[in-house]
Structure formats: structure tokens, C-alpha cells
Write an enzyme that holds these catalytic residues in place. Structure first.
Site, mmCIF file in Angstrom:
data_model
loop_
_atom_site.group_PDB
_atom_site.id
_atom_site.type_symbol
_atom_site.label_atom_id
_atom_site.label_comp_id
_atom_site.label_asym_id
_atom_site.label_seq_id
_atom_site.Cartn_x
_atom_site.Cartn_y
_atom_site.Cartn_z
ATOM 1 N N ARG A 79 19.121 4.435 -13.494
ATOM 2 C CA ARG A 79 19.633 5.815 -13.471
ATOM 3 C C ARG A 79 20.897 5.944 -14.307
ATOM 4 O O ARG A 79 21.044 6.895 -15.099
ATOM 5 C CB ARG A 79 19.930 6.235 -12.034
ATOM 6 C CG ARG A 79 18.687 6.480 -11.217
ATOM 7 C CD ARG A 79 19.040 6.809 -9.773
ATOM 8 N NE ARG A 79 17.834 7.128 -9.015
ATOM 9 C CZ ARG A 79 17.616 6.761 -7.767
ATOM 10 N NH1 ARG A 79 18.526 6.052 -7.098
ATOM 11 N NH2 ARG A 79 16.495 7.098 -7.167
ATOM 12 N N SER A 134 13.672 -2.673 0.660
ATOM 13 C CA SER A 134 13.722 -1.817 1.862
ATOM 14 C C SER A 134 15.157 -1.424 2.203
ATOM 15 O O SER A 134 16.055 -2.271 2.240
ATOM 16 C CB SER A 134 13.125 -2.562 3.056
ATOM 17 O OG SER A 134 11.873 -3.092 2.715
ATOM 18 N N HIS A 163 24.225 -0.324 -2.387
ATOM 19 C CA HIS A 163 23.163 0.622 -2.740
ATOM 20 C C HIS A 163 23.086 1.761 -1.729
ATOM 21 O O HIS A 163 22.088 1.930 -1.031
ATOM 22 C CB HIS A 163 21.809 -0.091 -2.866
ATOM 23 C CG HIS A 163 20.692 0.860 -3.198
ATOM 24 N ND1 HIS A 163 20.593 1.485 -4.423
ATOM 25 C CD2 HIS A 163 19.660 1.320 -2.469
ATOM 26 C CE1 HIS A 163 19.553 2.294 -4.419
ATOM 27 N NE2 HIS A 163 18.957 2.210 -3.241
ATOM 28 N N ASP A 180 19.703 1.762 -9.581
ATOM 29 C CA ASP A 180 21.018 2.355 -9.874
ATOM 30 C C ASP A 180 21.370 2.155 -11.353
ATOM 31 O O ASP A 180 21.933 3.040 -12.008
ATOM 32 C CB ASP A 180 22.093 1.728 -8.976
ATOM 33 C CG ASP A 180 21.767 1.910 -7.503
ATOM 34 O OD1 ASP A 180 21.349 3.016 -7.137
ATOM 35 O OD2 ASP A 180 21.913 0.948 -6.732
ATOM 36 N N ARG A 182 20.575 6.660 3.995
ATOM 37 C CA ARG A 182 19.795 5.415 4.026
ATOM 38 C C ARG A 182 20.015 4.693 5.354
ATOM 39 O O ARG A 182 19.105 4.061 5.886
ATOM 40 C CB ARG A 182 20.173 4.524 2.835
ATOM 41 C CG ARG A 182 19.695 5.071 1.483
ATOM 42 C CD ARG A 182 20.113 4.129 0.373
ATOM 43 N NE ARG A 182 19.762 4.586 -0.963
ATOM 44 C CZ ARG A 182 20.466 5.493 -1.649
ATOM 45 N NH1 ARG A 182 21.519 6.060 -1.124
ATOM 46 N NH2 ARG A 182 20.091 5.815 -2.884
ATOM 47 N N ALA A 237 0.821 -1.213 0.000
ATOM 48 C CA ALA A 237 0.000 0.000 0.000
ATOM 49 C C ALA A 237 0.854 1.262 0.000
ATOM 50 O O ALA A 237 0.326 2.377 0.035
ATOM 51 C CB ALA A 237 -0.939 -0.015 1.213
HETATM 52 N N1 LIG Z 1 16.278 -0.405 -3.213
HETATM 53 C C1 LIG Z 1 16.034 0.761 -3.736
HETATM 54 O O1 LIG Z 1 16.600 1.119 -4.780
HETATM 55 C C2 LIG Z 1 15.036 1.687 -3.118
HETATM 56 C C3 LIG Z 1 14.548 1.452 -1.864
HETATM 57 N N2 LIG Z 1 13.612 2.281 -1.290
HETATM 58 C C4 LIG Z 1 13.146 1.943 0.057
HETATM 59 O O2 LIG Z 1 11.874 1.301 -0.027
HETATM 60 C C5 LIG Z 1 11.181 1.452 1.222
HETATM 61 C C6 LIG Z 1 9.731 1.864 0.989
HETATM 62 O O3 LIG Z 1 9.663 3.130 0.418
HETATM 63 P P1 LIG Z 1 8.229 3.827 0.097
HETATM 64 O O4 LIG Z 1 7.342 2.855 -0.581
HETATM 65 O O5 LIG Z 1 8.514 5.121 -0.533
HETATM 66 O O6 LIG Z 1 7.694 4.051 1.585
HETATM 67 P P2 LIG Z 1 6.160 4.244 2.055
HETATM 68 O O7 LIG Z 1 6.213 4.749 3.453
HETATM 69 O O8 LIG Z 1 5.407 5.029 1.055
HETATM 70 O O9 LIG Z 1 5.590 2.764 2.027
HETATM 71 C C7 LIG Z 1 6.049 1.781 2.882
HETATM 72 C C8 LIG Z 1 4.916 0.827 3.171
HETATM 73 O O10 LIG Z 1 5.424 -0.192 4.032
HETATM 74 C C9 LIG Z 1 4.378 -0.511 4.914
HETATM 75 N N3 LIG Z 1 4.880 -1.226 6.086
HETATM 76 C C10 LIG Z 1 5.460 -0.743 7.198
HETATM 77 N N4 LIG Z 1 5.727 -1.748 8.048
HETATM 78 C C11 LIG Z 1 5.328 -2.882 7.443
HETATM 79 C C12 LIG Z 1 5.323 -4.242 7.805
HETATM 80 N N5 LIG Z 1 5.803 -4.663 8.991
HETATM 81 N N6 LIG Z 1 4.819 -5.131 6.934
HETATM 82 C C13 LIG Z 1 4.340 -4.735 5.737
HETATM 83 N N7 LIG Z 1 4.290 -3.470 5.341
HETATM 84 C C14 LIG Z 1 4.786 -2.553 6.194
HETATM 85 C C15 LIG Z 1 3.712 0.821 5.258
HETATM 86 O O11 LIG Z 1 2.412 0.631 5.781
HETATM 87 C C16 LIG Z 1 3.730 1.490 3.893
HETATM 88 O O12 LIG Z 1 2.531 1.234 3.189
HETATM 89 C C17 LIG Z 1 12.000 2.480 2.008
HETATM 90 O O13 LIG Z 1 12.796 1.805 2.959
HETATM 91 C C18 LIG Z 1 12.877 3.121 0.953
HETATM 92 O O14 LIG Z 1 14.064 3.655 1.488
HETATM 93 C C19 LIG Z 1 13.126 3.355 -1.961
HETATM 94 C C20 LIG Z 1 13.565 3.637 -3.239
HETATM 95 C C21 LIG Z 1 14.593 2.862 -3.887
HETATM 96 O O1 LIG Z 2 17.470 7.341 -1.813
HETATM 97 C C1 LIG Z 2 16.626 6.723 -1.133
HETATM 98 O O2 LIG Z 2 16.461 6.883 0.072
HETATM 99 C C2 LIG Z 2 15.802 5.704 -1.835
HETATM 100 C C3 LIG Z 2 16.692 4.893 -2.691
HETATM 101 O O3 LIG Z 2 17.311 3.948 -2.244
HETATM 102 C C4 LIG Z 2 16.942 5.362 -4.045
HETATM 103 O O4 LIG Z 2 16.186 6.189 -4.576
HETATM 104 O O5 LIG Z 2 17.926 4.904 -4.635
#
Ligand SMILES: NC(=O)C1=CN([C@@H]2O[C@H](COP(=O)(O)OP(=O)(O)OC[C@H]3O[C@@H](n4cnc5c(N)ncnc54)[C@H](O)[C@@H]3O)[C@@H](O)[C@H]2O)C=CC1
Ligand SMILES: O=C([O-])CC(=O)C(=O)O
Length: 341
Positions: A181, A146, A205, A178, A115, A38
Site C-alpha cells: 500500500r 491472521s 500491523h 502495508d 483488528r 478456502a
Molecule cells: N496480515 C494482513 O495484512 C491481513 C490479514 N488479514 C486477516 O486474514 C484472516 C483471514 O481473512 P479472510 O481470508 O478474508 O477470511 P475468510 O473468512 O474469507 O477466510 C478464513 C478462512 O479460515 C478458515 N478457518 C477458520 N478456522 C479455521 C481453522 N481452525 N483452521 C483452518 N482454517 C480455518 C475458514 O473456514 C475460512 O475459509 C483474517 O483474520 C483477516 O483479518 C486480512 C487482510 C490482511
Molecule cells: O484491515 C483488516 O482488517 C485486514 C488487514 O489487516 C488489512 O487489510 O491490512
């Protein structure tokens, strides 16, 4: 070839009967679970996975608000059946029988945060979710989104080891954004068609642990050292660029959903036996002295088929590689320590 023709059938509006008739035989049933469905990433990722003809069952789990997302996405007339699961009591049902579990659950950054500042909250979330994965779908491929990915993947590995289910071939840190981008920025600078661009991104990352290998980028371009330095820095700071532009409203969600969907699709293709599926990912690795490292990985029926080597590096990249190792090592150790306390 067969998969491709099925794919085009599945996207043709008049193909329902044909699709049922062929797809059930040619394309195996595959269940994908999205944990954190969600959220900012979870919702567009759920949409993109609903559009993927390799998915037959899509389970959307979050601690709240999943029924609405599942009802909405579920009306889309593509192959998969969609179900929504809300709250911990329903986590087991969401996971049972999953082939691929994608985890974008947890808090995102705000301006000024690293992060690693997310560790205190997200480490516990990831640990709990991985304990459930070990119980309900121990053979699934896990796609960890995450943050901090450099630590959450080692946490997942330790949780699975404790549960006796750890298979390093099945655990992936998603670093595809990455690569996405690096491709976009390189195409812009080199003035080459973006759809043709390939750039491996290795390391981890976060910040300097993200090491794009522009010396291996194709199509080749004669970029100056200063241009390569600027491209490298922009790729390393890509996440921060979005965090600052969103000014307190979170981090990358749409581009991340796109990247996550590409990586999950590659996992599904590998599981289904498609040849030559190669993506960069942060996995257990022996290509450097670090126990986890992102590099090109060949995906197959059991997950990681082969962790590919780094290839020839420029002096600038060799320097970047040495510089990133202490930070990556300490993020790995932090994750391992947390999981074992
Ligand atoms: N690997 C990557 O390249 C990237 C990683 N991220 C990471 O992804 C994660 C999520 O980012 P967003 O979606 O923007 O955050 P958000 O806050 O919009 O969504 C996170 C969701 O996780 C849910 N949540 C929290 N605890 C939970 C649990 N125990 N079980 C299931 N769901 C749970 C929340 O209710 C929320 O709906 C962050 O940690 C962010 O840093 C973000 C962008 C890139
Ligand atoms: O930068 C952040 O916190 C989210 C992320 O990992 C990305 O966008 O690469």
C-alpha cells in the site's frame, strides 16, 4: 542466475521435459502449506502459490471446502503437486514436511471493528494451528496473516516455546500489505513509476502501529509535510478503507493474497540460498525495547538472517514511533497472556 533461467523455463509452455530435467536438480523441492485455504485470502493465495516455480508441493488445508479449491487449482499446469485437506483430522498430513506454512485462517473485520476485535475468535484458531505446526513441521517458516497480527505472532511464539520448538528466526508476521500500500500511494502522490518504489514500513500491523518511513522512500520526491502526513494516514487506514468499501463482505483478500505470495516467495528464495532477500516483517526483535517489531529483515537458509535497523528517521517518524509503542506493547502482552492461560 541459474534460478532465473529455471524460472523462465518453468513459465514457457513447451518446457515440461526441460523443466523436469533441470528443475529437480537446480531448484530444491519445497512444500508450502496454506491454512485457511478456502477463504477469501486463501483461495487467491493458493492460486498465486501454484504459479510459483519454487513450490513443488502445495498443501491446502481448511476446516471445510478444500477439496474443491484443491481440484480447481490442481488443474493448473505448473510445477507443484496440489493436495487438499479438510477438517482437523487431516491437519497433520497437510503440515508434514512443510518448509513454509502460511496462515490466513480466521475471521475478517466488518465495518466499525478494529483488528483487535477479532482477537477472541482468531487467537484460539491460531493457537490450535500452531500446536499442530509444533507437532508436525516444527522447522517450517511460519507466515502469520491472521489478525490481529500484533498479538497472533506473540501467541504463536508462546505456543512454540511451550512445545520446545520455538526458533525466532522462523516466525514472521506478514506486514507486506502495508508495504504494498505504501508503495502504491507514494507512487501516485510522487508521480514516480510504481515498480521502482521502495518504502520501508515498520512497527506493527494495526492503525497507528503501522509506521511507513516515507523519509526513506525511493525514488526521492519533494513531498510537503502535509502530503507525507496524508500518505502516512492512508497507509495506516488502508485496511479500514477496504473494509468500508466491502461494506460487511470482509476485508482485503486479493491485495493480501498478492502480498502474502510476495512474502512467501521471499522466504522460499531465502531458504534456497538466494542472496540479498530483504522484506519488512513483524518478528522477534531487539531494535526497539519491544519484543516483537516489524522492520526490514534479511532472509536466508534458516529464515531470519538479520533484523535490520530503522535507519535515520524524520522528526515526524520519531514521534510516530514513540506514539505506537504503548499500543503495540499491550497487544503483545495480550497475546502472551492468552497463550499462557
Ligand atoms: N496480515 C494482513 O495484512 C491481513 C490479514 N488479514 C486477516 O486474514 C484472516 C483471514 O481473512 P479472510 O481470508 O478474508 O477470511 P475468510 O473468512 O474469507 O477466510 C478464513 C478462512 O479460515 C478458515 N478457518 C477458520 N478456522 C479455521 C481453522 N481452525 N483452521 C483452518 N482454517 C480455518 C475458514 O473456514 C475460512 O475459509 C483474517 O483474520 C483477516 O483479518 C486480512 C487482510 C490482511
Ligand atoms: O484491515 C483488516 O482488517 C485486514 C488487514 O489487516 C488489512 O487489510 O491490512
Amino acid at each position: 542466475m541459474m534460478l532465473r533461467s529455471i524460472k523462465s523455463l518453468a513459465t514457457s509452455p513447451s518446457s515440461h521435459i526441460l523443466r523436469r530435467g533441470y528443475a529437480s536438480e537446480a531448484v530444491p523441492d519445497r512444500k508450502v502449506a496454506v491454512l485457511g485455504a478456502a477463504g477469501g485470502i486463501g483461495q487467491p493465495l493458493a492460486l498465486l502459490m501454484k504459479l510459483n516455480p519454487l513450490v513443488s508441493s502445495l498443501a491446502l488445508y481448511d476446516i471445510a471446502n478444500t477439496p474443491g479449491v484443491a481440484a480447481d487449482v490442481g488443474h493448473i499446469n505448473t510445477r507443484s503437486e496440489v493436495s487438499g485437506y479438510s477438517g482437523e483430522a487431516e491437519l497433520g498430513k497437510a503440515l508434514e514436511g512443510a518448509d513454509v506454512v502460511i496462515i490466513p485462517a480466521g475471521v475478517p473485520r466488518k465495518p466499525g471493528m478494529t483488528r483487535d476485535d477479532l482477537f477472541n475468535i482468531n487467537a484460539g484458531i491460531v493457537k490450535g494451528l500452531c500446536q499442530a505446526i509444533a507437532k508436525y513441521c516444527p522447522h517450517a517458516l511460519v507466515n502469520m496473516i491472521s489478525n490481529p497480527v500484533n498479538s497472533t505472532v506473540p501467541i504463536a511464539a508462546e505456543v512454540f516455546k511451550k512445545a520446545g520448538t520455538y526458533d525466532p528466526k522462523r516466525l514472521f508476521g506478514v506486514t507486506t500489505l502495508d508495504v504494498v500500500r505504501a508503495k502504491t500511494f507514494y507512487a501516485g502522490k510522487a508521480k514516480v513509476p510504481v515498480a521502482e518504489v521502495n518504502v520501508p514500513v515498520v512497527g506493527g500491523h494495526a492503525g497507528i502501529t503501522i509506521l511507513p518511513l516515507f523519509s526513506q522512500a525511493t525514488p526521492k520526491a519533494n513531498l510537503s509535510d502535509a502530503e507525507i502526513t496524508a500518505l502516512t494516514k492512508r497507509t495506516q487506514d488502508g485496511g479500514t478503507e477496504v473494509v468500508e468499501a466491502k461494506a460487511g463482505k470482509g476485508s482485503a483478500t486479493l491485495s493480501m493474497a498478492y502480498a502474502g505470495a510476495i512474502f512467501a516467495d521471499a522466504c522460499l528464495k531465502g531458504l534456497n540460498g538466494a542472496p540479498d532477500v530483504v522484506e519488512c516483517s513483524y518478528v522477534q526483535s531487539t531494535i526497539t525495547e519491544l519484543p516483537f517489531f516489524a522492520s526490514k529483515v534479511r532472509l536466508g537458509k534458516n529464515g531470519v538472517e538479520e533484523v535490520l535497523g530503522l535507519g535515520p528517521l524524520s522528526d515526524y517518524e520519531k514521534e510516530g514511533l514513540e506514539k505506537l509503542k504503548p499500543e503495540l506493547q499491550s497487544s503483545i502482552e495480550k497475546g502472551i497472556k492468552f497463550a499462557n492461560q
